[in-house]
Design an enzyme around this catalytic site. Structure first.
Site, PDB file in Angstrom:
ATOM      1  N   PRO A 119       1.191  -1.159  -0.622  1.00 44.64           N
ATOM      2  CA  PRO A 119      -0.064  -0.141   0.390  1.00 44.64           C
ATOM      3  C   PRO A 119       0.918   1.313   0.026  1.00 44.64           C
ATOM      4  O   PRO A 119       0.258   2.408   0.080  1.00 44.64           O
ATOM      5  CB  PRO A 119      -1.329  -0.378   0.713  1.00 44.64           C
ATOM      6  CG  PRO A 119      -0.286  -1.682   1.948  1.00 44.64           C
ATOM      7  CD  PRO A 119       0.618  -2.033   1.043  1.00 44.64           C
ATOM      8  N   GLU A 147       0.562  -7.188   6.629  1.00 48.32           N
ATOM      9  CA  GLU A 147       1.754  -6.425   8.050  1.00 48.32           C
ATOM     10  C   GLU A 147       2.742  -5.927   7.854  1.00 48.32           C
ATOM     11  O   GLU A 147       3.713  -4.606   8.328  1.00 48.32           O
ATOM     12  CB  GLU A 147       2.163  -7.568   9.246  1.00 48.32           C
ATOM     13  CG  GLU A 147       0.882  -8.172   9.510  1.00 48.32           C
ATOM     14  CD  GLU A 147       0.474  -9.606   8.873  1.00 48.32           C
ATOM     15  OE1 GLU A 147       0.904  -9.547   7.563  1.00 48.32           O
ATOM     16  OE2 GLU A 147       0.102 -10.537   9.910  1.00 48.32           O
ATOM     17  N   ARG A 185      -2.338  -7.670 -21.686  1.00 51.07           N
ATOM     18  CA  ARG A 185      -3.205  -7.244 -22.093  1.00 51.07           C
ATOM     19  C   ARG A 185      -2.596  -5.999 -22.828  1.00 51.07           C
ATOM     20  O   ARG A 185      -2.963  -5.728 -24.483  1.00 51.07           O
ATOM     21  CB  ARG A 185      -5.056  -7.317 -22.128  1.00 51.07           C
ATOM     22  CG  ARG A 185      -4.521  -5.383 -21.259  1.00 51.07           C
ATOM     23  CD  ARG A 185      -6.029  -5.857 -20.395  1.00 51.07           C
ATOM     24  NE  ARG A 185      -7.139  -5.118 -21.331  1.00 51.07           N
ATOM     25  CZ  ARG A 185      -6.716  -3.879 -21.999  1.00 51.07           C
ATOM     26  NH1 ARG A 185      -6.448  -2.444 -21.401  1.00 51.07           N
ATOM     27  NH2 ARG A 185      -8.447  -4.042 -22.685  1.00 51.07           N
ATOM     28  N   ASP A 200      -9.113   1.983 -24.541  1.00 60.54           N
ATOM     29  CA  ASP A 200      -9.738   1.828 -23.684  1.00 60.54           C
ATOM     30  C   ASP A 200      -9.770   2.995 -22.476  1.00 60.54           C
ATOM     31  O   ASP A 200      -9.479   4.358 -23.086  1.00 60.54           O
ATOM     32  CB  ASP A 200      -8.234   1.207 -22.335  1.00 60.54           C
ATOM     33  CG  ASP A 200      -7.871  -0.052 -23.476  1.00 60.54           C
ATOM     34  OD1 ASP A 200      -8.380  -0.266 -24.063  1.00 60.54           O
ATOM     35  OD2 ASP A 200      -6.899  -0.512 -23.293  1.00 60.54           O
TER      36      ASP A 200
HETATM   37  N1  ADE Z   1      -0.873  -4.526  -0.361  1.00 60.23           N
HETATM   38  C1  ADE Z   1      -1.694  -4.667   0.016  1.00 60.23           C
HETATM   39  N2  ADE Z   1      -2.815  -3.761  -0.057  1.00 60.23           N
HETATM   40  C2  ADE Z   1      -1.816  -3.271  -1.805  1.00 60.23           C
HETATM   41  C3  ADE Z   1      -2.500  -1.778  -2.354  1.00 60.23           C
HETATM   42  N3  ADE Z   1      -3.595  -1.326  -1.657  1.00 60.23           N
HETATM   43  N4  ADE Z   1      -1.281  -2.608  -3.140  1.00 60.23           N
HETATM   44  C4  ADE Z   1      -0.399  -3.367  -3.452  1.00 60.23           C
HETATM   45  N5  ADE Z   1      -0.525  -4.322  -2.737  1.00 60.23           N
HETATM   46  C5  ADE Z   1      -0.865  -4.596  -1.211  1.00 60.23           C
END
Ligand code: ADE
Length: 262
Positions: A119, A147, A185, A200
């Protein structure tokens, strides 16, 4: 070191294969503690066709296979305390060294990318998918856990830390599927000649326009007349207007340029 290949799944063989780099446009390796997650997910539609046409080879590797300790530990408690477990660096370094011959990202070839999914990464957008499709011939994807992962992996191995959105998944595995699909793709020939990625959503800077197919009337709902009349200039005009309307309604940020490069 073994990995099971999606190619071997396709031919209904469970026999693990020794890692090979196939003579395809792109080789993708996925490093995960849940290899079974990927067993069938690349077996459909465009991705399956691209694999069968030798446009892409996708190999999945179990990080645990690269542990050397008795308990085959892939994670451990965080230094400094806190909840959860952190993925250990040793098996991930070993996996990358096994696959690339080095864990020093400065020695990777120019067209090799090592992606860490987390994230905390830079946002994955259509422009990033294009960048990978054009610039890379080897992509290694490390699936983190929510984590965390030992930061030394990021500091030395990873060329691109990527997030697929502002939400937290329990692991990078679903994100890996998103990445692979969006990139593959876009590879030349992957979509086949009958279609193209140029129309797209996002490619034009707008969301896609609405689509309709037969029947022309369904439960009293009619397809817009302009689409039935065969006037291509009018159809283009209608599509552009609808794309704009949809973008305005769902993604004003795209029009205001607030969302950076698409
Ligand atoms: N792992 C956990 N959350 C994620 C996200 N939002 N994007 C990529 N990998 C992740």
């Amino acid at each position: 070191m073994s990995a099971w290949s999606l190619r071997s799944v396709l031919v209904a063989s469970e026999f693990p294969v020794i890692e090979v780099v196939s003579a395809v446009a792109m080789n993708i390796d996925i490093l995960t503690i849940f290899p079974e997650f990927f067993r069938e997910v690349f077996d459909f539609g465009i991705i399956r066709r691209a694999r069968l046409a030798d446009i892409v080879a996708i190999n999945v590797h179990d990080i645990r296979e690269f542990t050397t300790d008795k308990h085959r530990m892939v994670d451990d408690r965080p230094f400094g305390g806190g909840d959860g477990m952190v993925l250990k660096p040793e098996p991930i370094f070993a996996a990358i060294e096994n696959l690339l011959g080095t864990s020093d990202r400065n020695k990777f070839t120019a067209r090799t990318k090592v992606v860490l999914l987390s994230p905390q990464g830079r946002p994955f957008k259509q422009a990033v998918a294009k960048e990978f499709a054009v610039d890379a011939e080897r992509i290694l994807i490390i699936c983190g856990r929510y984590e965390g992962i030992d930061e030394r992996v990021n500091e030395t191995l990873v060329t691109d830390e990527i997030s697929i959105g502002d939400y937290v998944l329990s692991g990078g595995e679903p994100a890996a599927v998103v990445l692979v699909d969006a990139i593959v793709r876009l590879l030349p020939e992957a979509l086949g000649s009958e279609t193209s990625a140029e129309n797209d959503s996002f490619s034009s800077g707008l969301l896609d326009y609405p689509h309709y197919t037969r029947p022309a009337e369904f439960r009293g709902m009619k397809v817009p007349n302009v689409l039935l009349e065969g006037n291509h200039a009018e159809i283009e005009k209608w599509r552009k207007a609808k794309a704009l309307e949809k973008t305005r309604s769902n993604r004003m940020d795209l029009l205001e340029g607030e969302n950076g490069e698409m």
